[in-house]
Design a protein around this motif. Structure first.
Motif, PDB file in Angstrom:
ATOM      1  N   SER A 108      25.064  89.479  77.091  1.00 12.67           N
ATOM      2  CA  SER A 108      25.860  90.626  77.506  1.00 12.67           C
ATOM      3  C   SER A 108      27.291  90.212  77.835  1.00 12.67           C
ATOM      4  N   LYS A 109      27.539  88.924  78.185  1.00 11.21           N
ATOM      5  CA  LYS A 109      28.899  88.480  78.480  1.00 11.21           C
ATOM      6  C   LYS A 109      29.744  88.380  77.211  1.00 11.21           C
ATOM      7  N   ASP A 110      29.114  88.243  76.033  1.00 17.72           N
ATOM      8  CA  ASP A 110      29.838  88.153  74.779  1.00 17.72           C
ATOM      9  C   ASP A 110      30.081  89.514  74.141  1.00 17.72           C
ATOM     10  N   GLU A 111      29.581  90.578  74.752  1.00 19.96           N
ATOM     11  CA  GLU A 111      29.724  91.904  74.168  1.00 19.96           C
ATOM     12  C   GLU A 111      31.160  92.383  74.280  1.00 19.96           C
ATOM     13  N   ILE A 112      31.649  92.972  73.190  1.00 17.63           N
ATOM     14  CA  ILE A 112      33.000  93.524  73.159  1.00 17.63           C
ATOM     15  C   ILE A 112      32.872  95.026  73.348  1.00 17.63           C
ATOM     16  N   PRO A 113      33.502  95.596  74.364  1.00 15.02           N
ATOM     17  CA  PRO A 113      33.382  97.043  74.567  1.00 15.02           C
ATOM     18  C   PRO A 113      34.058  97.816  73.440  1.00 15.02           C
ATOM     19  N   CYS A 114      33.506  98.976  73.113  1.00 17.74           N
ATOM     20  CA  CYS A 114      34.062  99.814  72.053  1.00 17.74           C
ATOM     21  C   CYS A 114      35.430 100.342  72.483  1.00 17.74           C
ATOM     22  N   PRO A 115      36.477 100.140  71.656  1.00 18.63           N
ATOM     23  CA  PRO A 115      37.810 100.604  72.041  1.00 18.63           C
ATOM     24  C   PRO A 115      37.987 102.116  71.935  1.00 18.63           C
ATOM     25  N   LYS A 116      37.102 102.813  71.238  1.00 23.62           N
ATOM     26  CA  LYS A 116      37.236 104.271  71.084  1.00 23.62           C
ATOM     27  C   LYS A 116      36.538 105.024  72.213  1.00 23.62           C
ATOM     28  N   CYS A 117      35.222 104.820  72.375  1.00 17.21           N
ATOM     29  CA  CYS A 117      34.461 105.626  73.347  1.00 17.21           C
ATOM     30  C   CYS A 117      34.343 104.955  74.710  1.00 17.21           C
ATOM     31  N   LYS A 118      34.526 103.641  74.791  1.00 18.94           N
ATOM     32  CA  LYS A 118      34.419 102.856  76.030  1.00 18.94           C
ATOM     33  C   LYS A 118      33.024 102.883  76.652  1.00 18.94           C
ATOM     34  N   LYS A 119      32.022 103.481  75.957  1.00 22.18           N
ATOM     35  CA  LYS A 119      30.664 103.551  76.491  1.00 22.18           C
ATOM     36  C   LYS A 119      29.760 102.500  75.862  1.00 22.18           C
ATOM     37  N   GLY A 120      29.892 102.284  74.554  1.00 26.47           N
ATOM     38  CA  GLY A 120      29.057 101.320  73.851  1.00 26.47           C
ATOM     39  C   GLY A 120      29.761  99.977  73.720  1.00 26.47           C
ATOM     40  N   HIS A 121      29.165  99.106  72.917  1.00 26.73           N
ATOM     41  CA  HIS A 121      29.776  97.814  72.616  1.00 26.73           C
ATOM     42  C   HIS A 121      29.703  97.583  71.107  1.00 26.73           C
ATOM     43  N   ILE A 122      30.537  96.685  70.611  1.00 29.43           N
ATOM     44  CA  ILE A 122      30.592  96.399  69.179  1.00 29.43           C
ATOM     45  C   ILE A 122      29.456  95.437  68.833  1.00 29.43           C
ATOM     46  N   GLU A 123      28.656  95.801  67.820  1.00 29.98           N
ATOM     47  CA  GLU A 123      27.554  94.942  67.397  1.00 29.98           C
ATOM     48  C   GLU A 123      27.572  94.766  65.886  1.00 29.98           C
ATOM     49  N   HIS A 124      27.039  93.641  65.430  1.00 29.92           N
ATOM     50  CA  HIS A 124      26.998  93.310  64.010  1.00 29.92           C
ATOM     51  C   HIS A 124      25.880  94.094  63.346  1.00 29.92           C
ATOM     52  N   ARG A 125      26.181  94.700  62.201  1.00 30.67           N
ATOM     53  CA  ARG A 125      25.175  95.445  61.441  1.00 30.67           C
ATOM     54  C   ARG A 125      25.290  95.103  59.971  1.00 30.67           C
ATOM     55  N   THR A 126      24.262  95.489  59.214  1.00 30.16           N
ATOM     56  CA  THR A 126      24.247  95.280  57.774  1.00 30.16           C
ATOM     57  C   THR A 126      23.952  96.606  57.099  1.00 30.16           C
ATOM     58  N   SER A 127      24.720  96.935  56.069  1.00 32.77           N
ATOM     59  CA  SER A 127      24.502  98.189  55.354  1.00 32.77           C
ATOM     60  C   SER A 127      23.299  98.062  54.444  1.00 32.77           C
ATOM     61  N   ARG A 128      22.876  99.171  53.860  1.00 31.57           N
ATOM     62  CA  ARG A 128      21.721  99.127  52.961  1.00 31.57           C
ATOM     63  C   ARG A 128      22.018  98.361  51.686  1.00 31.57           C
ATOM     64  N   PHE A 129      23.310  98.077  51.418  1.00 32.74           N
ATOM     65  CA  PHE A 129      23.688  97.298  50.249  1.00 32.74           C
ATOM     66  C   PHE A 129      23.888  95.827  50.579  1.00 32.74           C
ATOM     67  N   GLY A 130      23.645  95.420  51.830  1.00 30.86           N
ATOM     68  CA  GLY A 130      23.752  94.021  52.225  1.00 30.86           C
ATOM     69  C   GLY A 130      25.113  93.621  52.753  1.00 30.86           C
ATOM     70  N   LYS A 131      26.050  94.541  52.898  1.00 33.77           N
ATOM     71  CA  LYS A 131      27.380  94.225  53.411  1.00 33.77           C
ATOM     72  C   LYS A 131      27.351  94.213  54.939  1.00 33.77           C
ATOM     73  N   SER A 132      28.113  93.293  55.536  1.00 28.52           N
ATOM     74  CA  SER A 132      28.204  93.198  56.985  1.00 28.52           C
ATOM     75  C   SER A 132      29.342  94.063  57.498  1.00 28.52           C
ATOM     76  N   PHE A 133      29.136  94.656  58.671  1.00 26.07           N
ATOM     77  CA  PHE A 133      30.193  95.379  59.346  1.00 26.07           C
ATOM     78  C   PHE A 133      29.897  95.370  60.836  1.00 26.07           C
ATOM     79  N   TYR A 134      30.857  95.811  61.626  1.00 27.51           N
ATOM     80  CA  TYR A 134      30.736  95.799  63.074  1.00 27.51           C
ATOM     81  C   TYR A 134      30.952  97.218  63.565  1.00 27.51           C
ATOM     82  N   ALA A 135      29.972  97.769  64.310  1.00 28.01           N
ATOM     83  CA  ALA A 135      30.026  99.173  64.710  1.00 28.01           C
ATOM     84  C   ALA A 135      29.662  99.320  66.179  1.00 28.01           C
ATOM     85  N   CYS A 136      29.994 100.480  66.714  1.00 29.80           N
ATOM     86  CA  CYS A 136      29.693 100.804  68.113  1.00 29.80           C
ATOM     87  C   CYS A 136      28.187 101.022  68.274  1.00 29.80           C
ATOM     88  N   SER A 137      27.648 100.545  69.397  1.00 29.75           N
ATOM     89  CA  SER A 137      26.212 100.702  69.658  1.00 29.75           C
ATOM     90  C   SER A 137      25.866 102.132  70.065  1.00 29.75           C
TER      91      SER A 137
END
Length: 187
Positions: A108-137
């Motif tokens: 939890s100390k490495d979590e980056i807070p979401c700059p838009k909503c300030k409620k979630g945090h940025i987490e690593h995700r993978t799309s259905r095509f295998g591409k990586s991206f980072y999105a709000c939780s």
């Protein structure tokens, strides 16, 4: 070039597309069919017979219960399961409880807070095509995402909450993900 045999280029059925089996439902021949999701074996008597089966039989793992594990949502045991995106760990009480363990849970100390909503945090995700991206939780309420690894630094020009790491011709650099801001600096 004038001695090309034109019979080689006719649209007759290809030898590998014939299955040489009979349909278990109606007894008609089976053949290889093609769809937007890939090849499959189907009955030639379609639409009156709707028999299909996968072209390649994938090995499916049996659900294996993990002894001594507890689901944080409902208290049942967790199990190793096989799904559409591969192997995962989920709750054995599935339709009622849809808990799935994240395989790359960060501290939890490495979590980056979401700059838009300030409620979630940025987490690593993978799309259905295998591409990586980072999105709000907090998705779907917050739809913020970036395609490059984020860094918890505010932009000195516009004050946006994060910077992203991008690889360019001159090497690695940090830049602001806001379209209006043009801030860039080498790492």
């Amino acid at each position: 070039m004038t001695k090309i045999d034109q019979q080689l280029f006719t649209t007759h059925e290809h030898a590998l597309e014939k299955e040489f089996e009979l349909c278990p439902k109606c007894g008609c021949e089976l053949s290889v069919k093609h769809s937007k999701h890939g090849g499959f074996i189907g009955c030639n008597n379609y639409p009156s017979c709707d028999y299909t089966r996968p072209l390649v039989q994938h090995e499916s793992i049996e659900t294996q219960v993990i002894e001594g594990s507890v689901c944080p949502d409902c208290g049942n045991e967790l199990a190793v399961k096989s799904g559409r995106f591969g192997i995962f760990i989920g709750c054995t009480n599935y339709p009622e409880c849809s808990h799935i363990e994240k395989h790359d849970q960060a501290d939890s100390k490495d979590e980056i807070p979401c700059p838009k909503c300030k409620k979630g945090h940025i987490e690593h995700r993978t799309s259905r095509f295998g591409k990586s991206f980072y999105a709000c939780s907090a998705y779907p309420k917050c739809k913020f995402l970036v395609n490059y690894p984020p860094r918890a630094e505010t932009c000195p020009d516009c004050g946006f909450g994060i910077l992203v790491e991008r690889k360019g011709a001159a090497g690695m650099r940090l830049e602001c993900p806001e379209k209006a801001c043009k801030y860039k600096r080498p790492v």
